[in-house]
Design a protein around this motif. Structure first.
Motif: not given
Length: 341
Positions: A74-78, A81-83, A85-86, A139
């Motif tokens: 569930y991390s966000m990558i700098s 836009e999407e996590s 998981h998405e 993404a």
């Protein structure tokens, strides 16, 4: 209308495609009829074929993804836009079409740089794997950020729940079901010249684009034939005690005689209907046979062991695998001289 479409049919049931269309890349439709059939035969065939179409056909899917420097799902990558998981959910919806036999997990990957919108078209896969829905969004890279994902693709059937014991990367739930829906209906009629009722079986098939409805019908039929083959090994009721103690010690081609319904002139039909695709061979062995135009058991029986060893890239272990399958499943062996009918 239906009776007009099957007018002129013989007593031997025959398939006919009466409608075929592509609504979009992920929705193919086909309508087929089988006739003429006797009373209750349409129901028997319809039930079996529907189950086989929905549960016995293989498909290729993405089953695993590995990101660089991502702590959890569930991390966000700098810059993206999407996590994570998405992104995994988007990868799950990508449809793949395989143009060759594949019995092992294969590698694919995405390696791109933003800013850009990453789609399924950016996936680099083996040459025999085609991406059907190339415009599927994965993404959105909002800046000059790198996105590198290592993917694993697999061919299987049914629904596979992701394994929780993966040490690296993230497994993906995969639905290996290329047939979206199947409907069948039965139309009964009575010919004026005959007293017995006849039936017409009508099939409607929707697929996700990884194969056509016609290919799905063909694949399901082959799988059903393969499932019923073991019943043909059943011993006759009048076999003596010694034969019962050794049920697998059949003479060469004895099983072949039974499978051909003991009718002269039909021996070739039995082996011609069994394809090497059903043998679960390794990719190496499968490709060697295909390059030599060996597609069915009948093709195999037209070659001796020595013929196989002379094939390009064919190894001794490949021959052992083929001989083992022929012996265990059909109680036959390759002839010393090419087999002919």
């Amino acid at each position: 209308m239906i009776r007009e479409e099957v007018a002129g049919s013989t007593r031997t049931p025959q398939w006919k495609c009466v409608e075929s269309r592509v609504d979009n890349k992920r929705l193919h439709y086909g309508r087929f009829i089988l006739s003429p059939l006797r009373k209750d035969q349409a129901s028997t065939i319809g039930i079996c074929m529907r189950r086989a179409l929905l549960g016995e056909i293989e498909e290729t899917r993405i089953i695993h993804a590995k990101f660089d420097n991502v702590p959890h799902e569930y991390s966000m990558i700098s810059g993206i836009e999407e996590s994570v998981h998405e992104i995994l959910m988007n990868l799950k919806e990508i449809v793949l079409r395989t143009h060759s036999h594949m019995d092992e997990v294969q590698d694919a990957f995405i390696c791109t740089k933003g800013p850009k919108r990453v789609t399924a078209q950016d996936i680099i896969s083996p040459p025999y794997v085609e991406i059907v829905n190339t415009t599927k969004h994965i993404a959105n890279l909002r800046g000059p950020v790198d996105l590198c994902i290592e993917l694993k693709i697999k061919r299987d059937r049914g629904y596979c729940i992701k394994s929780q014991n993966q040490s690296e990367g993230y497994p993906i739930d995969a639905v290996f079901m290329p047939v979206r829906n199947v409907n069948y209906s039965i139309h009964s009629y009575r010919e004026e010249s005959e007293n017995e009722k006849q039936e017409i079986l009508i099939f409607e098939i929707w697929t996700n684009g990884s194969l056509t409805p016609k290919e799905a019908l063909y694949e399901a039929s082959r799988n059903l034939i393969d499932l019923f083959i073991p019943f043909l090994h059943a011993e006759e009721e009048n076999t003596n005690l010694e034969e019962k103690k050794n049920p697998l010690t059949l003479p060469l081609f004895a099983f072949h005689e039974r499978f051909s319904y003991r009718k002269r002139g039909q021996k070739e039909i039995a082996w011609k209907s069994i394809f090497i695709d059903q043998f679960q061979l390794s990719s190496r062995t499968y490709n060697c046979l295909k390059r030599s135009n060996i597609h069915t058991v009948l093709d195999l029986l037209s070659h001796s062991k020595e013929d196989l060893m002379r094939m390009e890239d064919f190894r001794a272990e490949d021959g052992k695998q083929i001989l083992s399958i022929l012996k265990e499943r059909f109680a036959i062996d390759l002839p010393k001289n090419p087999f002919s009918f």
